[in-house]
Design a protein around this motif. Structure first.
Motif, PDB file in Angstrom:
ATOM      1  N   LYS A   1      -6.767   1.811   0.362  1.00 33.21           N
ATOM      2  CA  LYS A   1      -7.006   0.998   1.548  1.00 33.21           C
ATOM      3  C   LYS A   1      -6.641   1.790   2.790  1.00 33.21           C
ATOM      4  CE  LYS A   1      -7.837  -2.657   4.043  1.00 33.21           C
ATOM      5  NZ  LYS A   1      -9.215  -3.172   4.222  1.00 33.21           N
ATOM      6  N   GLN A   2      -7.597   1.846   3.737  1.00 37.56           N
ATOM      7  CA  GLN A   2      -7.315   2.522   4.992  1.00 37.56           C
ATOM      8  C   GLN A   2      -7.719   1.619   6.156  1.00 37.56           C
ATOM      9  OE1 GLN A   2      -9.555   6.159   4.571  1.00 37.56           O
ATOM     10  NE2 GLN A   2     -11.402   5.283   5.486  1.00 37.56           N
ATOM     11  N   PHE A   3      -6.995   1.767   7.265  1.00 36.67           N
ATOM     12  CA  PHE A   3      -7.248   0.983   8.467  1.00 36.67           C
ATOM     13  C   PHE A   3      -7.716   1.916   9.577  1.00 36.67           C
ATOM     14  CE2 PHE A   3      -3.961  -1.243   6.083  1.00 36.67           C
ATOM     15  CZ  PHE A   3      -4.474  -2.530   6.024  1.00 36.67           C
TER      16      PHE A   3
ATOM     17  N   ALA B   1      -3.177   3.561   4.173  1.00 41.34           N
ATOM     18  CA  ALA B   1      -2.005   2.779   3.765  1.00 41.34           C
ATOM     19  C   ALA B   1      -1.745   2.891   2.271  1.00 41.34           C
ATOM     20  CB  ALA B   1      -2.203   1.313   4.152  1.00 41.34           C
ATOM     21  N   VAL B   2      -2.784   2.868   1.457  1.00 38.73           N
ATOM     22  CA  VAL B   2      -2.658   2.984   0.004  1.00 38.73           C
ATOM     23  C   VAL B   2      -3.595   4.087  -0.452  1.00 38.73           C
ATOM     24  CG1 VAL B   2      -2.877   1.798  -2.205  1.00 38.73           C
ATOM     25  CG2 VAL B   2      -2.113   0.524  -0.186  1.00 38.73           C
ATOM     26  N   ASN B   3      -3.035   5.075  -1.128  1.00 37.54           N
ATOM     27  CA  ASN B   3      -3.778   6.303  -1.417  1.00 37.54           C
ATOM     28  C   ASN B   3      -3.982   6.455  -2.930  1.00 37.54           C
ATOM     29  OD1 ASN B   3      -5.005   8.766  -1.348  1.00 37.54           O
ATOM     30  ND2 ASN B   3      -3.214   9.916  -0.664  1.00 37.54           N
ATOM     31  N   ASP B   4      -5.074   5.868  -3.437  1.00 38.89           N
ATOM     32  CA  ASP B   4      -5.500   6.067  -4.832  1.00 38.89           C
ATOM     33  C   ASP B   4      -4.366   5.822  -5.839  1.00 38.89           C
ATOM     34  OD1 ASP B   4      -8.012   6.741  -3.910  1.00 38.89           O
ATOM     35  OD2 ASP B   4      -7.521   8.860  -3.763  1.00 38.89           O
TER      36      ASP B   4
ATOM     37  N   LEU C   1       8.441  -2.969  -5.771  1.00 36.21           N
ATOM     38  CA  LEU C   1       7.984  -1.921  -4.857  1.00 36.21           C
ATOM     39  C   LEU C   1       9.106  -1.613  -3.870  1.00 36.21           C
ATOM     40  CD1 LEU C   1       4.353  -3.128  -4.027  1.00 36.21           C
ATOM     41  CD2 LEU C   1       5.020  -1.275  -5.556  1.00 36.21           C
ATOM     42  N   LEU C   2       9.522  -0.364  -3.832  1.00 42.68           N
ATOM     43  CA  LEU C   2      10.532   0.086  -2.878  1.00 42.68           C
ATOM     44  C   LEU C   2       9.925   1.145  -1.984  1.00 42.68           C
ATOM     45  CD1 LEU C   2      13.648   0.449  -5.236  1.00 42.68           C
ATOM     46  CD2 LEU C   2      13.026  -1.494  -3.781  1.00 42.68           C
ATOM     47  N   GLY C   3      10.259   1.107  -0.696  1.00 46.62           N
ATOM     48  CA  GLY C   3       9.733   2.113   0.217  1.00 46.62           C
ATOM     49  C   GLY C   3      10.178   1.829   1.637  1.00 46.62           C
ATOM     50  N   HIS C   4      10.081   2.827   2.484  1.00 48.58           N
ATOM     51  CA  HIS C   4      10.508   2.681   3.887  1.00 48.58           C
ATOM     52  C   HIS C   4       9.474   1.848   4.648  1.00 48.58           C
ATOM     53  CE1 HIS C   4       7.357   5.510   5.046  1.00 48.58           C
ATOM     54  NE2 HIS C   4       7.741   6.268   4.006  1.00 48.58           N
ATOM     55  N   ASN C   5       9.799   1.488   5.876  1.00 52.35           N
ATOM     56  CA  ASN C   5       8.877   0.738   6.727  1.00 52.35           C
ATOM     57  C   ASN C   5       7.597   1.545   6.933  1.00 52.35           C
ATOM     58  OD1 ASN C   5      10.766  -1.257   6.952  1.00 52.35           O
ATOM     59  ND2 ASN C   5      11.492  -0.644   8.977  1.00 52.35           N
ATOM     60  N   GLY C   6       6.450   0.890   6.723  1.00 51.80           N
ATOM     61  CA  GLY C   6       5.192   1.578   6.912  1.00 51.80           C
ATOM     62  C   GLY C   6       4.720   2.358   5.711  1.00 51.80           C
ATOM     63  N   ALA C   7       5.394   2.187   4.577  1.00 52.24           N
ATOM     64  CA  ALA C   7       4.987   2.944   3.390  1.00 52.24           C
ATOM     65  C   ALA C   7       3.746   2.356   2.727  1.00 52.24           C
ATOM     66  CB  ALA C   7       6.130   2.983   2.385  1.00 52.24           C
ATOM     67  N   GLY C   8       3.404   1.114   3.073  1.00 49.72           N
ATOM     68  CA  GLY C   8       2.220   0.478   2.484  1.00 49.72           C
ATOM     69  C   GLY C   8       2.536  -0.568   1.437  1.00 49.72           C
ATOM     70  N   LYS C   9       3.783  -1.063   1.398  1.00 52.01           N
ATOM     71  CA  LYS C   9       4.174  -2.027   0.372  1.00 52.01           C
ATOM     72  C   LYS C   9       3.391  -3.329   0.501  1.00 52.01           C
ATOM     73  CE  LYS C   9       8.498  -2.066   1.574  1.00 52.01           C
ATOM     74  NZ  LYS C   9       8.361  -1.150   2.728  1.00 52.01           N
ATOM     75  N   THR C  10       3.316  -3.869   1.705  1.00 47.78           N
ATOM     76  CA  THR C  10       2.626  -5.150   1.916  1.00 47.78           C
ATOM     77  C   THR C  10       1.140  -5.021   1.605  1.00 47.78           C
ATOM     78  OG1 THR C  10       4.221  -5.723   3.623  1.00 47.78           O
ATOM     79  CG2 THR C  10       2.150  -6.961   3.589  1.00 47.78           C
ATOM     80  N   THR C  11       0.527  -3.942   2.041  1.00 46.87           N
ATOM     81  CA  THR C  11      -0.892  -3.719   1.768  1.00 46.87           C
ATOM     82  C   THR C  11      -1.146  -3.646   0.270  1.00 46.87           C
ATOM     83  OG1 THR C  11      -1.091  -2.504   3.849  1.00 46.87           O
ATOM     84  CG2 THR C  11      -2.871  -2.242   2.254  1.00 46.87           C
TER      85      THR C  11
END
Length: 289
Positions: free
Chosen positions: A252-254, A263-266, A279-289
């Motif tokens: 998914k890309q915006f 945001a989400v890379n394959d 899902l663990l990750g920093h802000n903006g890592a793409g968790k919500t997407t």
């Protein structure tokens, strides 16, 4: 008024996200519309019976009440379908409630504006359900001035559009409006969900017919993971829990102006039964997407 309120309620569920929440819990689009259609079909059934009764004892006592009932009830069913189609075009409930009665009124105008039009034109106007219902009412009250509308007058060849034709077109209109509602709802952009290709009716069957056999679990291609990262191997043994959700190549890309943000890379991931996934990750890592 019923058209305005029905459109408003359907759009309100879409605007507030209630419908999206129900779809997340496995409610299908078809089931959603069937529930609305069935609810109002029962309400309008009672309304049609009451209208038929009062007309039979007042204005049209000579006409066949069964024909009068079907004229009203088929129109009510087409109105439910028309409201669903109009609701699929709006994303704001207040705007939908204001404009839907205006659109409904406009759909009834062509028949009265072209009352003396050729039969072919009048047949085309029957694709507008308010115009088809107006044709039914014209025929009912016209025949009431003589012997009343009975079974013999259903297919009178002297009528540009006979009563049986107008009733049939009301049924056709219902099917067309429901089909358009499902199509518009699938392809028109909104604040919720992912929309399908405008030609999904053609593209998706073609993809299904030309699809390749499913890859073996051991041959899943590498995703965009860090080549220097540490990962557990996939457990494909017979004792492993069965896979509930299989993700392959999720991307998914915006677009922000002229910039593209990935945001989400394959992502390739299997979620198995009786396991908890986090899902663990920093802000903006793409968790919500």
């Amino acid at each position: 008024y019923p058209v305005s309120q029905l459109v408003k309620v359907i759009v309100l569920e879409k605007e507030t996200g209630i419908r999206e929440a129900m779809q997340i819990m496995s409610l299908g689009t078809g089931s959603f519309y069937i529930s609305w259609f069935a609810t109002y079909a029962i309400q309008f059934l009672i309304t049609s019976i009451v209208c038929t009764f009062f007309l039979a004892v007042t204005f049209v006592p000579q006409s066949n009440p069964v024909i009068v009932f079907f004229a009203f009830y088929l129109f009510c069913l087409s109105t439910i379908a028309l409201a669903a189609m109009l609701a699929s075009l709006f994303s704001k409930a207040r705007l939908a409630a204001l404009l839907s009665p205006v659109i409904f009124f406009i759909l009834a105008m062509p028949l009265f504006a072209m009352d003396n039009a050729p039969a072919g034109v009048q047949w085309l106007l029957q694709f507008l359900s308010p115009s088809a219902f107006a044709t039914c009412l014209q025929l009912i009250f016209t025949y009431e001035q003589s012997t009343g509308l009975g079974t013999k007058e259903l297919s009178n060849p002297n009528d540009p559009v006979p009563m049986i034709g107008a009733l049939f077109m009301l049924g056709i209109d219902t099917v067309i409006y429901i089909s358009l509602a499902l199509y518009f709802d699938a392809v028109f952009p909104s604040d919720w969900g992912t929309k399908r290709h405008p030609l999904f009716c053609i593209v998706e069957p073609f993809r299904w017919l030309t699809r390749k056999p499913e890859d073996d679990e051991s041959e899943i291609p590498m995703d965009s993971r860090d080549p220097n990262g540490v990962f557990e191997d996939e457990d494909n043994s017979a004792s492993a829990n069965p896979v509930s959700v299989r993700i392959k190549g999720l991307r998914k890309q915006f677009t922000r102006g002229t910039d593209t943000f990935l945001a989400v890379n394959d992502v390739h991931l299997n979620l198995r039964e009786n396991e908890v996934n986090v899902l663990l990750g920093h802000n903006g890592a793409g968790k919500t997407t």
